[in-house]
Design a protein around this motif. Structure first.
Motif, PDB file in Angstrom:
ATOM      1  N   ALA A 136      39.655  52.242  32.432  1.00  0.00           N
ATOM      2  CA  ALA A 136      38.315  52.154  33.036  1.00  0.00           C
ATOM      3  C   ALA A 136      37.408  51.266  32.197  1.00  0.00           C
ATOM      4  O   ALA A 136      36.640  50.454  32.737  1.00  0.00           O
ATOM      5  N   ALA A 137      37.490  51.397  30.867  1.00  0.00           N
ATOM      6  CA  ALA A 137      36.662  50.559  29.995  1.00  0.00           C
ATOM      7  C   ALA A 137      37.059  49.084  30.102  1.00  0.00           C
ATOM      8  O   ALA A 137      36.204  48.197  30.153  1.00  0.00           O
ATOM      9  N   LEU A 138      38.369  48.817  30.136  1.00  0.00           N
ATOM     10  CA  LEU A 138      38.820  47.425  30.263  1.00  0.00           C
ATOM     11  C   LEU A 138      38.416  46.831  31.608  1.00  0.00           C
ATOM     12  O   LEU A 138      38.063  45.650  31.697  1.00  0.00           O
ATOM     13  N   ALA A 139      38.474  47.633  32.667  1.00  0.00           N
ATOM     14  CA  ALA A 139      38.053  47.132  33.979  1.00  0.00           C
ATOM     15  C   ALA A 139      36.610  46.661  33.928  1.00  0.00           C
ATOM     16  O   ALA A 139      36.246  45.607  34.463  1.00  0.00           O
ATOM     17  N   HIS A 140      35.758  47.449  33.243  1.00  0.00           N
ATOM     18  CA  HIS A 140      34.340  47.078  33.139  1.00  0.00           C
ATOM     19  C   HIS A 140      34.172  45.800  32.320  1.00  0.00           C
ATOM     20  O   HIS A 140      33.487  44.867  32.745  1.00  0.00           O
ATOM     21  N   THR A 141      34.789  45.753  31.140  1.00  0.00           N
ATOM     22  CA  THR A 141      34.581  44.595  30.281  1.00  0.00           C
ATOM     23  C   THR A 141      35.184  43.326  30.884  1.00  0.00           C
ATOM     24  O   THR A 141      34.583  42.254  30.793  1.00  0.00           O
ATOM     25  N   HIS A 142      36.335  43.447  31.516  1.00  0.00           N
ATOM     26  CA  HIS A 142      36.939  42.268  32.132  1.00  0.00           C
ATOM     27  C   HIS A 142      36.106  41.791  33.313  1.00  0.00           C
ATOM     28  O   HIS A 142      36.042  40.580  33.576  1.00  0.00           O
ATOM     29  N   ASP A 171      43.542  35.284  28.581  1.00  0.00           N
ATOM     30  CA  ASP A 171      42.544  35.876  29.454  1.00  0.00           C
ATOM     31  C   ASP A 171      42.723  37.391  29.411  1.00  0.00           C
ATOM     32  O   ASP A 171      43.362  37.925  28.503  1.00  0.00           O
ATOM     33  N   HIS A 172      42.173  38.080  30.411  1.00  0.00           N
ATOM     34  CA  HIS A 172      42.190  39.545  30.395  1.00  0.00           C
ATOM     35  C   HIS A 172      43.609  40.109  30.393  1.00  0.00           C
ATOM     36  O   HIS A 172      43.838  41.225  29.927  1.00  0.00           O
ATOM     37  N   ARG A 173      44.580  39.338  30.867  1.00  0.00           N
ATOM     38  CA  ARG A 173      45.954  39.845  30.913  1.00  0.00           C
ATOM     39  C   ARG A 173      46.572  39.950  29.523  1.00  0.00           C
ATOM     40  O   ARG A 173      47.525  40.705  29.320  1.00  0.00           O
ATOM     41  N   SER A 174      46.020  39.211  28.570  1.00  0.00           N
ATOM     42  CA  SER A 174      46.460  39.376  27.185  1.00  0.00           C
ATOM     43  C   SER A 174      46.058  40.754  26.672  1.00  0.00           C
ATOM     44  O   SER A 174      46.826  41.427  25.971  1.00  0.00           O
ATOM     45  N   ASP A 175      44.829  41.202  27.014  1.00  0.00           N
ATOM     46  CA  ASP A 175      44.408  42.566  26.667  1.00  0.00           C
ATOM     47  C   ASP A 175      45.344  43.595  27.287  1.00  0.00           C
ATOM     48  O   ASP A 175      45.676  44.608  26.657  1.00  0.00           O
ATOM     49  N   LEU A 176      45.765  43.343  28.524  1.00  0.00           N
ATOM     50  CA  LEU A 176      46.637  44.307  29.194  1.00  0.00           C
ATOM     51  C   LEU A 176      47.985  44.396  28.480  1.00  0.00           C
ATOM     52  O   LEU A 176      48.555  45.483  28.361  1.00  0.00           O
ATOM     53  N   TYR A 177      48.495  43.271  27.998  1.00  0.00           N
ATOM     54  CA  TYR A 177      49.749  43.301  27.230  1.00  0.00           C
ATOM     55  C   TYR A 177      49.563  44.131  25.958  1.00  0.00           C
ATOM     56  O   TYR A 177      50.392  45.003  25.647  1.00  0.00           O
ATOM     57  N   GLU A 184      44.060  47.356  39.027  1.00  0.00           N
ATOM     58  CA  GLU A 184      45.419  47.581  39.555  1.00  0.00           C
ATOM     59  C   GLU A 184      46.176  48.563  38.666  1.00  0.00           C
ATOM     60  O   GLU A 184      46.918  49.421  39.146  1.00  0.00           O
ATOM     61  N   LEU A 185      45.980  48.447  37.356  1.00  0.00           N
ATOM     62  CA  LEU A 185      46.623  49.389  36.436  1.00  0.00           C
ATOM     63  C   LEU A 185      46.135  50.804  36.703  1.00  0.00           C
ATOM     64  O   LEU A 185      46.920  51.756  36.656  1.00  0.00           O
ATOM     65  N   ALA A 186      44.828  50.954  36.976  1.00  0.00           N
ATOM     66  CA  ALA A 186      44.292  52.288  37.264  1.00  0.00           C
ATOM     67  C   ALA A 186      44.995  52.911  38.460  1.00  0.00           C
ATOM     68  O   ALA A 186      45.300  54.111  38.473  1.00  0.00           O
ATOM     69  N   ALA A 187      45.281  52.097  39.471  1.00  0.00           N
ATOM     70  CA  ALA A 187      45.985  52.613  40.644  1.00  0.00           C
ATOM     71  C   ALA A 187      47.389  53.086  40.267  1.00  0.00           C
ATOM     72  O   ALA A 187      47.850  54.132  40.732  1.00  0.00           O
ATOM     73  N   HIS A 236      41.881  62.220  44.649  1.00  0.00           N
ATOM     74  CA  HIS A 236      42.396  62.742  45.922  1.00  0.00           C
ATOM     75  C   HIS A 236      43.587  61.934  46.407  1.00  0.00           C
ATOM     76  O   HIS A 236      44.201  62.252  47.404  1.00  0.00           O
ATOM     77  N   GLY A 237      43.898  60.864  45.759  1.00  0.00           N
ATOM     78  CA  GLY A 237      45.013  60.012  46.128  1.00  0.00           C
ATOM     79  C   GLY A 237      45.009  58.809  45.227  1.00  0.00           C
ATOM     80  O   GLY A 237      44.119  58.624  44.426  1.00  0.00           O
ATOM     81  N   PRO A 238      46.004  57.964  45.332  1.00  0.00           N
ATOM     82  CA  PRO A 238      46.057  56.786  44.470  1.00  0.00           C
ATOM     83  C   PRO A 238      44.838  55.907  44.678  1.00  0.00           C
ATOM     84  O   PRO A 238      44.356  55.740  45.797  1.00  0.00           O
ATOM     85  N   LEU A 239      44.340  55.353  43.592  1.00  0.00           N
ATOM     86  CA  LEU A 239      43.229  54.425  43.689  1.00  0.00           C
ATOM     87  C   LEU A 239      43.766  53.110  44.227  1.00  0.00           C
ATOM     88  O   LEU A 239      44.685  52.532  43.672  1.00  0.00           O
ATOM     89  N   THR A 240      43.180  52.634  45.287  1.00  0.00           N
ATOM     90  CA  THR A 240      43.707  51.411  45.906  1.00  0.00           C
ATOM     91  C   THR A 240      42.790  50.228  45.716  1.00  0.00           C
ATOM     92  O   THR A 240      43.073  49.146  46.179  1.00  0.00           O
ATOM     93  N   GLY A 241      41.689  50.388  45.064  1.00  0.00           N
ATOM     94  CA  GLY A 241      40.795  49.256  44.853  1.00  0.00           C
ATOM     95  C   GLY A 241      39.506  49.719  44.260  1.00  0.00           C
ATOM     96  O   GLY A 241      39.322  50.859  43.921  1.00  0.00           O
ATOM     97  N   GLN A 242      38.575  48.799  44.128  1.00  0.00           N
ATOM     98  CA  GLN A 242      37.278  49.109  43.559  1.00  0.00           C
ATOM     99  C   GLN A 242      36.212  48.872  44.598  1.00  0.00           C
ATOM    100  O   GLN A 242      36.360  48.092  45.518  1.00  0.00           O
ATOM    101  N   SER A 243      35.099  49.571  44.424  1.00  0.00           N
ATOM    102  CA  SER A 243      33.980  49.301  45.310  1.00  0.00           C
ATOM    103  C   SER A 243      33.436  47.922  44.999  1.00  0.00           C
ATOM    104  O   SER A 243      33.513  47.435  43.893  1.00  0.00           O
TER     105      SER A 243
END
Length: 810
Positions: free
Chosen positions: A127-133, A199-205, A273-276, A359-366
């Protein structure tokens, strides 16, 4: 540095709590505000001989520190201040009580952490990475030592911006014989090792490496020297985590391995996407029954629940449920179904579902509307509503109605020593600390619901948590006030501004009493108060409050602190609502220039303000300048966010408005045609933004004199808007009016009159008879009567319009 050193006459160093290659971290006291903080002191600049280098380093430090200070998220360490003292650069941050992930592994003798804790940490960091990215910020040095687990279970990422600074200062080690500057080799992405752009995908690695280690007890690649580790990252596929720990859930292993893909394009596209994937991992594991045989566990205070069936391992539930038995507690709210461990698992599912919002898998963001604040950004004002005559500044999209959430179970009483209720599974009341951890998780769930756009549910959660926190902690406790602040934020997003105003005013008053008038939290509440005053049309009051908050922010934070600039941004927008268009335009330009200096010319916040510059120029009728500004913003957003990002498309839409106003209708028509296709591909054919583009297409058909086509287009858009948004929605009424305009140009005045009357009646009912949009519709109606030769009726409408009345009155 030494104990009792006073930095900048404000920060008193108390004791050193950490030391590393870059410097030291001290526990300190902020003498101005009387609070404890952490001060990170970097190595002295005086040891660097090159004056040009030192000067550049100072500027780089200021820039990175400002970026770090701009991050406002519960999962990111708050940076309060920064500066230089006797040649030493320092950062002032919130003081966190807890252990970083590296220390937790050491505490556990390098055994892996329990699976529920791994997933809980993973979800909070994601969640924190989603915000910063989303802000265009990449950490670049994510590792266990930079992820802190606080005593209340919260997880926070530390040291944003410091990794790049370390590289510049050359505090990092170098590989023997290679000359390659490096961070921490166990967590570096292949592209970092190759010296390629990241880019942000380096953080994800890097995050995948962290998860691998806390889930298995060892990093994905180990060796006798740094080069061996780097070659592993670059060339070798990691062993599946379940080879180290067979009982790990398959979906968790899949998520980790996806993060560790060598090619960035094969990793998850984003933290969202990782959150989902993590949500799916949690849900699938929960449905499979309890997870057994988790191997070595952390010390007893971190153990599993005490109410599971004999022999069962920990259940798949958030970390704050550990210590809660499956048996009934003092509240008697959680009966355990028969069926041993699986029954206990079901009880935990009932417990965690409504509180976590899963309540179910997260499929996206608002998706926030273009140029509106993302959730929990307390500064960006919304655009003005559309003009009744043609497409204008985009308005907020309609908030879809969601089913009401399941009622959250009552909390156990926080009173220590309360008698236990129920059968043998009960072992006394839940400790106060456990109760507060539960409340913290419910609060985070409410924040998550808001981020997904489910504001009704978010408000219910925050109100319930606020009430529980008030009972447990008191009405003026910071956590109680935080919940009330979030309640106000949700109410304002729902358009319930009177209720939001009441919440914000009470929060501001209590924070001022407890923290002082100039505390950042007090100022945040006062700034939100000004925002909702503006939304209520009380622009003079909003202006006074924005001015006072801005003065306090400049006095305590400096003129170019990100929070100060946010306040100036809002003040500029409010000036436009007061009719002070020249002042608004000038101030908006100043804020855009300052944000470019502080955050960079292509930072999302800088681009938001440049977007507002375009809007201000348009309000002044300076359409050529506005067009140039919007096109520049669109180009920058396309580079930073991508050509199909909603914010990029929003700037493109505004370029179409400018082209139409400049008489370049043919260009505008082609722009809107392409924009409508892109919006439909990205968001669907019935999305409000797709419909706004199609509406603009119809308007420009009319400007080209193609009224039969314009009429058909207006009717088609109106029908979809009525179905999607409702018959009384402002966008629906704009389309209905455009239908009447086309009918008039085709000489079908009688039909046009009926449409104009309908629009006027709805606007009078919804907005009131003195609202400018209502009066504009009445004028349309009178003009149509004139065209039909019914001058007496037209004169009566004009007389009614001319009668003195105040806006907002009947």
């Amino acid at each position: 540095m030494a104990e009792s050193t006073l930095i900048q006459g404000r920060y008193r160093l108390l004791d050193r709590i950490g030391r590393g290659g870059m410097g030291e971290v001290w526990r300190a006291r902020d003498e101005s505000l009387g609070r404890r903080v952490a001060v990170k002191c970097l190595k002295p600049l005086a040891t660097r001989g090159d004056r040009t280098f030192v000067r550049a380093l100072r500027e780089r430090f200021r820039r990175e520190a400002r970026v770090a200070a701009s991050l406002q998220h519960r999962g990111v360490t708050v940076v309060h201040d920064f500066g230089e003292h006797d040649g030493l650069l320092f950062l002032v941050m919130e003081l966190l009580e807890g252990r970083n992930l590296s220390q937790l592994l050491e505490d556990n003798k390098q055994h892996p952490l329990p699976v529920p804790e791994v997933v809980d940490i993973a979800e909070q960091v994601t969640a924190a990475l989603a915000h910063t990215h989303d802000q265009g910020i990449v950490h670049r040095d994510l590792k266990p030592a930079n992820v802190m687990r606080t005593e209340d279970g919260a997880v926070k990422i530390c040291d944003f911006g410091i990794a790049r600074l370390a590289h510049d200062i050359d505090f990092t080690a170098k590989l023997t014989g290679t000359g390659v500057a490096m961070g921490t080799p166990h967590y570096m992405s292949p592209e970092q090792i190759a010296g390629a752009a990241v880019d942000h995908r380096s953080d994800l690695y890097s995050f995948g490496c962290v998860l691998y280690e806390i889930a298995t007890g060892a990093p994905p690649f180990e060796g006798d020297d740094a080069w061996t580790v780097l070659v592993g990252h670059r060339d070798t596929a990691p062993a599946p985590p379940r080879e180290h720990r067979a009982e790990l859930p398959g979906p968790l292993q899949d998520a980790i391995l996806a993060l560790l893909a060598k090619d960035p394009d094969e990793r998850p596209d984003s933290a969202a996407e990782l959150a989902a994937r993590l949500a799916e991992a949690r849900l699938r594991a929960a449905g499979a029954g309890p997870l057994t045989g988790l191997g070595p566990v952390v010390p007893a205070q971190r153990g599993s629940g005490d109410g599971a069936a004999p022999g069962a391992g920990p259940l798949w539930s958030p970390s704050w449920t550990r210590g809660m038995g499956g048996g009934m507690r003092a509240s008697g709210s959680w009966p355990v179904p028969a069926g041993g461990a699986r029954g206990a698992g079901a009880a935990h599912s009932v417990l965690t579902g409504p509180w976590t919002g899963h309540h179910g898998p997260l499929t996206g963001q608002s998706r926030p509307a273009p140029n509106t604040p993302a959730p929990h950004s307390a500064w960006a004002a919304p655009p003005s509503p559309p003009s009744p005559s043609d497409p204008s500044h985009p308005s907020h999209p309609a908030i879809p109605a969601d089913p009401a959430p399941s009622p959250a179970p009552a909390l156990p009483s926080p009173a220590a020593g309360a008698p236990a209720a129920g059968g043998e599974g009960a072992r006394g009341a839940v400790p106060r600390r456990e109760v507060l951890a539960v409340l913290g998780s419910r609060h985070n769930a409410g924040v998550g619901l808001g981020r997904l756009g489910r504001w009704e549910e978010a408000v219910e959660v925050h109100r319930a948590v606020a009430a529980e926190r008030e009972r447990a902690l008191g009405a003026s406790h910071p956590e109680t006030l935080t919940s009330r602040y979030e309640t106000g934020f949700g109410l304002s997003r729902l358009g319930r501004h009177e209720e939001a105003l009441e919440e914000y005013q009470q929060v501001a008053a209590r924070r001022e009493e407890r923290l002082g008038p100039d505390h950042p939290d007090t100022l945040a509440a006062r700034q939100e108060t000004a925002y909702v005053l503006g939304r209520l049309g009380r622009y003079e009051e909003a202006h006074g409050l924005y001015t006072a908050v801005l003065a306090a922010r400049e006095r305590t934070m400096g003129a170019e602190h990100p929070d100060t600039l946010r306040c100036r941004h809002n003040l500029a927008f409010n000036l436009s609502r007061l009719g002070r268009l020249d002042d608004s335009c000038a101030l908006t330009r100043q804020v855009a220039a300052a944000r470019a200096r502080v955050l960079g010319p292509e930072h999302p916040d800088t681009l938001v303000t440049r977007y507002e510059v375009g809007y201000a120029l348009g309000r002044l009728g300076r359409w050529a300048e506005a067009l140039e500004t919007y096109r520049a913003v669109e180009a920058a957003r396309a580079r930073v966010l991508g050509p199909g990002h909603p914010d990029t498309l929003a700037a493109r839409y505004e370029s179409g408005v400018c082209l139409g106003r400049l008489g370049r209708a043919a260009e505008a028509l082609e722009l809107y045609r392409g924009l409508a296709l892109d919006r439909a591909r990205a968001q669907g054919p019935s999305d409000p933004e797709t419909l706004r583009a199609l509406h603009g297409l119809g308007v420009n058909l009319g400007r080209l004199g193609r009224w039969t086509e314009a009429l058909a287009q207006a009717r088609e858009v109106c029908a979809v808007r009525e179905r999607v948004l409702g018959p009384d929605h402002p966008d629906t009424l704009v389309s209905r009016r455009e239908t009447a305009v086309a009918l008039g140009w085709l000489g079908r005045w009688a039909e046009a009159l009926e449409v104009y009357r309908h629009v006027a009646a709805v606007r009078e009912r919804v907005l009131g008879p003195a609202d400018p949009d209502t009066l504009a519709s009445r004028y349309d109606q009178a003009h149509c009567l004139e065209q039909l030769g019914r001058s007496g009726e037209a004169a009566e409408v004009y007389r009614e319009m001319a009668a003195p009345r105040r806006p907002g009155t009947g």
